[in-house]
Design a protein around this motif. Sequence first.
Motif, mmCIF file in Angstrom:
data_model
loop_
_atom_site.group_PDB
_atom_site.id
_atom_site.type_symbol
_atom_site.label_atom_id
_atom_site.label_comp_id
_atom_site.label_asym_id
_atom_site.label_seq_id
_atom_site.Cartn_x
_atom_site.Cartn_y
_atom_site.Cartn_z
ATOM 1 N N GLU A 38 22.300 -21.267 37.057
ATOM 2 C CA GLU A 38 22.209 -21.506 38.488
ATOM 3 C C GLU A 38 20.831 -21.086 38.981
ATOM 4 O O GLU A 38 20.287 -20.074 38.544
ATOM 5 C CB GLU A 38 23.288 -20.724 39.243
ATOM 6 N N PRO A 62 23.318 -23.799 43.026
ATOM 7 C CA PRO A 62 24.692 -23.251 42.981
ATOM 8 C C PRO A 62 25.719 -24.143 43.683
ATOM 9 O O PRO A 62 26.875 -24.215 43.241
ATOM 10 C CB PRO A 62 24.540 -21.902 43.684
ATOM 11 N N LYS A 66 29.431 -25.277 42.011
ATOM 12 C CA LYS A 66 30.694 -24.767 42.559
ATOM 13 C C LYS A 66 31.883 -25.714 42.366
ATOM 14 O O LYS A 66 32.990 -25.254 42.071
ATOM 15 C CB LYS A 66 30.517 -24.440 44.048
ATOM 16 N N VAL A 69 34.004 -25.043 39.270
ATOM 17 C CA VAL A 69 34.763 -23.803 39.106
ATOM 18 C C VAL A 69 36.239 -24.116 39.320
ATOM 19 O O VAL A 69 36.636 -24.578 40.391
ATOM 20 C CB VAL A 69 34.301 -22.719 40.107
ATOM 21 N N ARG A 71 39.148 -22.097 39.292
ATOM 22 C CA ARG A 71 39.908 -21.257 40.206
ATOM 23 C C ARG A 71 39.325 -19.843 40.177
ATOM 24 O O ARG A 71 38.936 -19.340 39.137
ATOM 25 C CB ARG A 71 41.387 -21.204 39.814
ATOM 26 N N GLY A 72 39.296 -19.221 41.351
ATOM 27 C CA GLY A 72 38.820 -17.843 41.416
ATOM 28 C C GLY A 72 37.306 -17.766 41.316
ATOM 29 O O GLY A 72 36.603 -18.762 41.118
ATOM 30 N N LYS A 73 36.788 -16.548 41.448
ATOM 31 C CA LYS A 73 35.339 -16.321 41.391
ATOM 32 C C LYS A 73 35.076 -15.136 40.470
ATOM 33 O O LYS A 73 35.142 -13.979 40.853
ATOM 34 C CB LYS A 73 34.802 -16.022 42.810
ATOM 35 N N THR A 74 34.820 -15.445 39.214
ATOM 36 C CA THR A 74 34.472 -14.434 38.229
ATOM 37 C C THR A 74 33.260 -14.906 37.445
ATOM 38 O O THR A 74 32.926 -16.095 37.444
ATOM 39 C CB THR A 74 35.632 -14.177 37.252
ATOM 40 N N ASP A 75 32.594 -13.988 36.753
ATOM 41 C CA ASP A 75 31.441 -14.370 35.936
ATOM 42 C C ASP A 75 31.842 -15.338 34.835
ATOM 43 O O ASP A 75 31.098 -16.284 34.521
ATOM 44 C CB ASP A 75 30.802 -13.115 35.329
ATOM 45 N N ALA A 77 34.397 -17.498 34.875
ATOM 46 C CA ALA A 77 34.681 -18.819 35.459
ATOM 47 C C ALA A 77 33.385 -19.523 35.851
ATOM 48 O O ALA A 77 33.251 -20.743 35.670
ATOM 49 C CB ALA A 77 35.591 -18.659 36.678
ATOM 50 N N ASP A 78 32.427 -18.765 36.376
ATOM 51 C CA ASP A 78 31.144 -19.361 36.735
ATOM 52 C C ASP A 78 30.409 -19.873 35.502
ATOM 53 O O ASP A 78 29.814 -20.957 35.515
ATOM 54 C CB ASP A 78 30.270 -18.334 37.463
#
Length: 324
Positions: A38, A62, A66, A69, A71-75, A77-78
């Motif tokens: 990113e 970014p 997005k 992704v 579900r959720g916001k974690t390193d 998942a990113d």
Amino acid sequence: MGNYGIDIQGKVLVRKALRRGEVLPFFAKLSPCLIGMEACATAHYWARELIRLGHTVKLMPPAYVKPYVKRGKTDAADAEAIAEAVSRPTMRFVAVKTVDQQAVLMLHKVRDLLVRQRTMLINALRSHLAEFGIVAAQGPAGVKAVIAEFHADQVSLPELARSAIRRLIGQVEEVAEELKKAEAEIVAWCRSDAASRRLLTIPGIGPITASAISAAVPDPTLFRSGRQFAAWLGLTPRPHSSGGKERLGRISKQGDGAIRRLLVIGATSVIRLARQDTPGRAWAKRLLERKPARVVSVALANKTARIAWAVLARGDVYRAAPAA
């Protein structure tokens, strides 16, 4: 930092979290591969370091990553979303900036900060002096006049007020001096940069704007056309179309706001001279006959952005169309 690696068939090979000090040693052991990142803080530094190790690095906005992704916001998942996004054929990438280009952009950011600080200090100075009946006209001339009036009449003010105003005046003068030095450095770099010198041939573009565009857009071929470049700057209408009906709103104001602002300011200075019969201003003159000046300045900024892209992409200078 999340690390997620897949092969050409999409099979997961690596899923590992890396600390800052572990990033370069980890990638130094790998064979040359494609790395997606990113385009966030420090991304250009890491991209340069990884390219130095022989890898191919592609930076992505970014906002474009997005949607991948799940579900959720974690390193983790990113990292998985980045691996998916970098493989998309329609993905738009950000050019990796050199150290020199980042240095120039940093100087521009410092200049913007100094301009904001100067405005804040002048507003504070004007408002405080107005409390004692010393009123300043707008503009730089008004500031000089009110400072001169303060020095002439300061004996009538309380000592605490005089002390506070002197500090503000000292800060205004100091920031103005630093701003002058920063602009001189930008102009000197602009004169030494070939792309910036070509951009200077376009009406409405001065050294500040030319150097900002040249440093922010190291590879103009990332944009397919001048319109795409203008859209990247947020100078094109925001579409609200559905069911075959085209609806265009105001400009999107997405992308690089600093360059967009500089282009609009330059276009505003051009339309002030639009009544002169010169080829470079004929288009703006005709548009002023049926549109408000602010609308014309934004439209002219859009046109200037497209010309700037053409100048950068073709490696040529701007030549005004001959008068009809």
